[in-house]
Design a protein around this motif. Structure first.
Motif, short mmCIF file in Angstrom:
data_model
loop_
_atom_site.label_atom_id
_atom_site.label_comp_id
_atom_site.label_asym_id
_atom_site.label_seq_id
_atom_site.Cartn_x
_atom_site.Cartn_y
_atom_site.Cartn_z
N GLU A 1 1.04 -1.35 -0.11
CA GLU A 1 0.19 -0.03 -0.03
C GLU A 1 0.93 1.24 0.09
O GLU A 1 0.39 2.21 -0.33
N GLN A 2 2.07 1.15 0.63
CA GLN A 2 3.01 2.33 0.72
C GLN A 2 3.32 2.63 -0.88
O GLN A 2 4.04 3.89 -0.72
N GLY A 3 3.36 1.80 -1.67
CA GLY A 3 3.90 2.16 -3.02
C GLY A 3 5.29 1.56 -3.31
O GLY A 3 5.94 0.85 -2.66
N ASP A 4 5.78 2.06 -4.56
CA ASP A 4 6.92 1.40 -5.07
C ASP A 4 8.36 1.57 -4.17
O ASP A 4 9.23 0.92 -4.28
N GLN A 5 8.35 2.61 -3.37
CA GLN A 5 9.38 2.69 -2.58
C GLN A 5 9.67 1.47 -1.43
O GLN A 5 10.84 1.55 -0.74
N THR A 6 8.76 0.59 -1.55
CA THR A 6 8.69 -0.44 -0.74
C THR A 6 9.39 -1.69 -1.33
O THR A 6 9.23 -2.84 -0.72
N ILE A 7 9.31 -1.61 -2.41
CA ILE A 7 9.74 -2.81 -3.49
C ILE A 7 10.83 -3.76 -2.70
O ILE A 7 10.83 -4.89 -2.54
N GLU A 8 12.09 -3.03 -2.15
CA GLU A 8 13.32 -3.73 -1.72
C GLU A 8 12.86 -4.54 -0.74
O GLU A 8 13.09 -5.52 -0.23
N GLU A 9 11.84 -3.83 0.37
CA GLU A 9 11.54 -4.52 1.52
C GLU A 9 10.73 -5.66 1.23
O GLU A 9 10.84 -6.77 1.99
N ARG A 10 9.63 -5.55 0.33
CA ARG A 10 8.70 -6.62 -0.05
C ARG A 10 9.74 -7.74 -0.67
O ARG A 10 9.49 -8.99 -0.53
N ILE A 11 10.49 -7.43 -1.48
CA ILE A 11 11.61 -8.61 -2.05
C ILE A 11 12.06 -9.35 -1.08
O ILE A 11 12.34 -10.71 -0.81
N LYS A 12 12.58 -8.67 0.17
CA LYS A 12 13.39 -9.18 1.24
C LYS A 12 12.36 -10.22 1.90
O LYS A 12 12.84 -11.25 2.49
N LEU A 13 11.08 -9.81 2.32
CA LEU A 13 10.14 -10.81 2.72
C LEU A 13 10.10 -11.87 1.78
O LEU A 13 9.82 -13.14 2.33
N LEU A 14 10.14 -11.86 0.59
CA LEU A 14 9.69 -12.97 -0.26
C LEU A 14 11.14 -13.80 -0.47
O LEU A 14 10.90 -15.10 -0.16
N ASP A 15 12.03 -13.11 -0.43
CA ASP A 15 13.47 -13.87 -0.18
C ASP A 15 13.41 -14.81 0.94
O ASP A 15 14.11 -16.05 1.02
N GLU A 16 13.10 -14.13 2.19
CA GLU A 16 13.38 -14.85 3.54
C GLU A 16 12.21 -16.07 3.54
O GLU A 16 12.58 -17.22 3.98
N GLN A 17 11.23 -15.81 2.68
CA GLN A 17 10.22 -16.99 2.70
C GLN A 17 10.87 -18.03 1.86
O GLN A 17 10.54 -19.26 2.04
N GLU A 18 11.48 -17.80 0.89
CA GLU A 18 12.14 -18.55 -0.21
C GLU A 18 13.11 -19.41 0.54
O GLU A 18 13.21 -20.66 0.28
N ARG A 19 13.84 -18.88 1.48
CA ARG A 19 14.96 -19.46 2.15
C ARG A 19 14.48 -20.33 3.19
O ARG A 19 14.99 -21.44 3.31
N LEU A 20 13.34 -20.05 3.66
CA LEU A 20 12.56 -20.92 4.58
C LEU A 20 12.20 -22.41 3.83
O LEU A 20 12.43 -23.43 4.41
N ILE A 21 11.71 -22.09 2.59
CA ILE A 21 11.18 -23.16 1.91
C ILE A 21 12.37 -23.96 1.53
O ILE A 21 12.15 -25.38 1.53
N LYS A 22 13.35 -23.47 1.19
CA LYS A 22 14.45 -24.37 0.56
C LYS A 22 15.31 -25.01 1.80
O LYS A 22 15.96 -25.97 1.52
N SER A 23 15.19 -24.44 2.97
CA SER A 23 15.73 -25.03 4.03
C SER A 23 15.05 -26.52 4.46
O SER A 23 15.54 -27.42 5.40
N PHE A 24 14.09 -26.77 3.95
CA PHE A 24 13.28 -28.21 4.27
C PHE A 24 13.46 -29.13 3.56
O PHE A 24 13.96 -29.65 2.50
#
Length: 94
Positions: A71-94
Motif C-alpha cells: 500500500e505504501q507504493g514502489d518505495q517499498t519494493i526492496e523490503e517486499r522482495i526481502k520478505l519474499l526472499d526470506e520465505q524462499e530461504r525457509l522453503i529451501k531449508s526443508f
C-alpha cells in the motif's frame, strides 16, 4: 465488479474469511452506495497472490506486513522482495 458471494466462489474462500482478511487490512474492497462489498479484478489478482503466499507457508503476520508495504507504493519494493526472499530461504531449508 464482484459482490462478496461471487468473490468468495472465485477465490474458494468463505465470506467470513474474506471479512477477516478485510479486518486485518489485507483486503480492501470498495463499497457500493448501499455499503455492499465491491471487488474488482485487481482485488481478485491480489487475493490469488495472497493465496500463493499462504501456500508457501508464509505466516499471516508476514502477509499483513507485505500488504501494508504494498500500500505504501514502489518505495517499498526492496523490503517486499526481502520478505519474499526470506520465505524462499525457509522453503529451501526443508
Amino acid at each position: 465488479m464482484y459482490k462478496i458471494q461471487r468473490f468468495s466462489k472465485l477465490t474458494g474462500l468463505s465470506i467470513p474469511t474474506l471479512r477477516y482478511y478485510e479486518n486485518l487490512g489485507i483486503l480492501k474492497p470498495a463499497r457500493s452506495k448501499n455499503n455492499y462489498h465491491e471487488f474488482t479484478d485487481s482485488d481478485l489478482n491480489w487475493m490469488m497472490f495472497i493465496l500463493r503466499l499462504k501456500q508457501t507457508g508464509m505466516p499471516l503476520e508476514n502477509i499483513c506486513r507485505y500488504s501494508f508495504l504494498r500500500e505504501q507504493g514502489d518505495q517499498t519494493i526492496e523490503e517486499r522482495i526481502k520478505l519474499l526472499d526470506e520465505q524462499e530461504r525457509l522453503i529451501k531449508s526443508f
